[in-house]
Design an enzyme around this catalytic site. Structure first.
Site, PDB file in Angstrom:
ATOM      1  N   HIS A  32      -3.326  -5.332   0.036  1.00 36.11           N
ATOM      2  CA  HIS A  32      -2.826  -5.790   1.337  1.00 36.11           C
ATOM      3  C   HIS A  32      -2.819  -7.319   1.368  1.00 36.11           C
ATOM      4  CE1 HIS A  32      -2.738  -2.018   3.763  1.00 36.11           C
ATOM      5  NE2 HIS A  32      -3.572  -1.612   2.822  1.00 36.11           N
ATOM      6  N   CYS A  50       0.834  -1.205   0.000  1.00 32.02           N
ATOM      7  CA  CYS A  50       0.000   0.000   0.000  1.00 32.02           C
ATOM      8  C   CYS A  50       0.872   1.261   0.000  1.00 32.02           C
ATOM      9  CB  CYS A  50      -0.980  -0.022   1.172  1.00 32.02           C
ATOM     10  SG  CYS A  50      -2.354   1.134   1.015  1.00 32.02           S
ATOM     11  N   GLU A 100      -1.318  -9.320   3.218  1.00 28.44           N
ATOM     12  CA  GLU A 100      -1.250  -9.909   4.559  1.00 28.44           C
ATOM     13  C   GLU A 100      -2.597 -10.400   5.058  1.00 28.44           C
ATOM     14  OE1 GLU A 100      -1.648  -5.392   5.426  1.00 28.44           O
ATOM     15  OE2 GLU A 100      -0.895  -6.721   3.848  1.00 28.44           O
TER      16      GLU A 100
END
Length: 533
Positions: free
Chosen positions: A507, A381, A509
């Protein structure tokens, strides 16, 4: 009809209600039941999207674009299910809905009250997630601590919900602290007794009590708690501190917690398969390598601000037979004078998401070090935006290149506000949120990681790579390895003449799982290990 489990907490916050609930969810799913989870937060914010990570930790984003509590991340990682906007709601969102209805005149002039209107709105959310998910079992964690005034409407709603259901359709689990008093050399049950007394005073008798402690909970202690809290001794579970949160399900399973819960719910036991998580935990305990990864951010004083990033590194480390030693580096304190000292021993550098100009120059510095010293790099990001700015400044001949978020009059605003965001005034829930498709360029590092051309990542941002400078960046050597299907938005970038340098506007993750690490994190850690060796 779905069965419902409510998880409450007592004595102190941060006991691990979320991990306890998620562990139970994992056990029940491993027995073949469809499980979904929900977090009810008592604060008056509509969602955590505008809250400081220093106070609240990370904001977790679901596939459908909900900004939710970080416990949703635990839930997804433990039960391996994508949750939705129905999986998290706050007291603020409940009040916002009711006030909007009152302004429209929906209540026909009647007085709007906590009981029955607020509690009925909460119960409606419980019914809705059960209907929309089609789950066999819904586990709902009630945030806060018993005795807090703000959580009382949720407890009352759950009490009413149980009363409306058939016997065995709803049960309560109370997670409480059993502290160890060093001077007395014993654990104390009085805080638990008082917590359960408080819960019972508002009409809820817990079916199970989970005792959190850093010391062993003996049978004698269980019997004492059972006596004073009106449960059987085998309904008092011990949940002592574990080396890893992923070991918690096994500790509860050893006490037959899942079997007892199913028995109370009137559901068959079924066979259980815990082998995937068991393999992960065993592999984590016997890794043969290690590497050091720096996370250069600005919320580094609270690790929970980067919880999913740290977990994703852990998952990828186990996959690569590696212990990833995470070093949280404050970007505000990083500069050209100390970057060698701070990052010189790192095997990988990760710049995560964030907002605002503070610490941005430190992130630029970290990107520059990774690029010029061939250190594996992963940008997420704002981390991708920092990588673009650094490349524009130092390679593409655009001095001072930055984001329009920080300087609207910059000569080279290589990062700019997305056109659809220009007229947005409210900050909460208005960003580009949720899963979006991305076309990955063949022969790129990203394609090698993903193994497919069309992927989906979750997003949370307002700014994007400025297309006015896109060709100039590409001509200077920046590889745009991922774009939106219409080609309008830059989603991923990388450097061709570098061991491993990839950045994503999304993102990744949020989609990593213990038994299925995210491809970008997996390959990033592999590259970091190669760099170390």
């Amino acid at each position: 009809m779905a069965k419902h489990i409510f998880v409450t907490g007592g004595v102190v916050s941060s006991l691990g209600k979320g991990i306890t609930a998620a562990s139970l969810g994992h056990l029940l799913k491993a027995r073949g039941y469809k499980v979904t989870m929900q977090k009810m937060d008592p604060y008056l914010n509509v969602d955590p999207g505008t809250m400081s990570p220093f106070q609240h930790g990370e904001v977790f984003v679901t596939e459908d674009g909900h900004e939710g509590d970080l416990d949703l991340g635990h839930y997804e990682r433990f039960i391996d299910e994508n949750l939705s906007r129905e999986s998290n709601f706050t007291q603020g969102s409940i009040y916002k809905t009711l006030i909007a209805r009152e302004r429209r005149g929906d209540f026909l002039g009647g007085t709007v009250q906590v009981i029955p209107h607020v509690t009925e709105a909460i119960k409606e959310r419980l019914r809705r997630i059960a209907d929309q998910s089609g789950a066999d079992i819904v586990i709902s964690e009630i945030g806060g601590t018993i005795g807090d005034i703000e959580s009382q409407p949720f407890i009352e709603a759950a009490r009413q919900f149980r009363k409306e259901k058939e016997r065995g359709d709803v049960l309560f689990i109370h997670v409480t602290l059993v502290p160890y008093i060093a001077a007395a050399h014993e654990v104390k049950t009085k805080p638990t007794q008082h917590s359960v007394k408080e819960l019972r005073s508002i009409g809820v008798q817990p079916d199970f009590i989970v005792c959190r402690s850093d010391h062993e909970i003996s049978d004698k202690v269980r019997e004492k708690i059972a006596l004073f809290c009106d449960v059987r001794p085998d309904e008092v579970l011990a949940c002592t501190d574990s080396p890893s949160i992923y070991e918690v399900p096994f500790g509860l399973h050893d006490q037959r917690f899942d079997v007892k819960v199913l028995e109370r719910l009137g559901l068959p036991e079924r066979q259980i398969d815990l082998s995937p998580l068991r393999s992960f935990v065993d592999a984590a305990a016997h890794v043969e390598h290690d590497c050091d990864v720096a996370i250069v951010g600005k919320y580094t004083s609270l690790p929970d601000a980067y919880l999913s990033v740290i977990e994703a590194l852990h998952h990828a480390g186990v996959y690569n037979n590696t212990q990833v030693n995470v070093h949280l580096i404050d970007g505000e304190e990083l500069n050209d004078d100390n970057v060698e000292e701070v990052l010189g021993s790192m095997d990988g550098i990760l710049v995560p998401g964030g907002f605002g100009q503070r610490a941005f120059e430190g992130k630029i510095c970290a990107v520059r070090y990774a690029r010029t010293h061939d250190v594996p790099f992963l940008g997420i990001c704002l981390g991708m935006q920092a990588a673009v700015c650094e490349f524009a400044r130092d390679v593409a001949g655009m001095p001072g290149a930055t984001s329009a978020e920080f300087d609207e009059n910059a000569e080279f605003p290589v990062i700019d506000l997305m056109p659809e965001q220009e007229d947005v005034e409210d900050k909460g829930g208005t960003m580009r949120l949720g899963a979006y498709p991305c076309k990955v360029a063949p022969a790129s590092m990203a394609f090698k990681a993903y193994g497919e051309e069309l992927i989906y990542e979750r997003h949370r941002h307002r700014y994007e790579v400025n297309n006015a400078f896109r060709d100039r960046l590409a001509e200077a050597g920046l590889v745009i390895s991922g774009v939106s299907p219409d080609g309008r938005l830059v989603e991923m970038i990388e450097l061709p003449d570098h061991p491993w340098f990839v950045a994503s506007q999304g993102h990744p993750e949020f989609k990593s799982r213990p038994t299925r690490p995210h491809p970008l994190f997996r390959d990033f850690v592999a590259a970091a290990l190669d760099h170390r060796e």
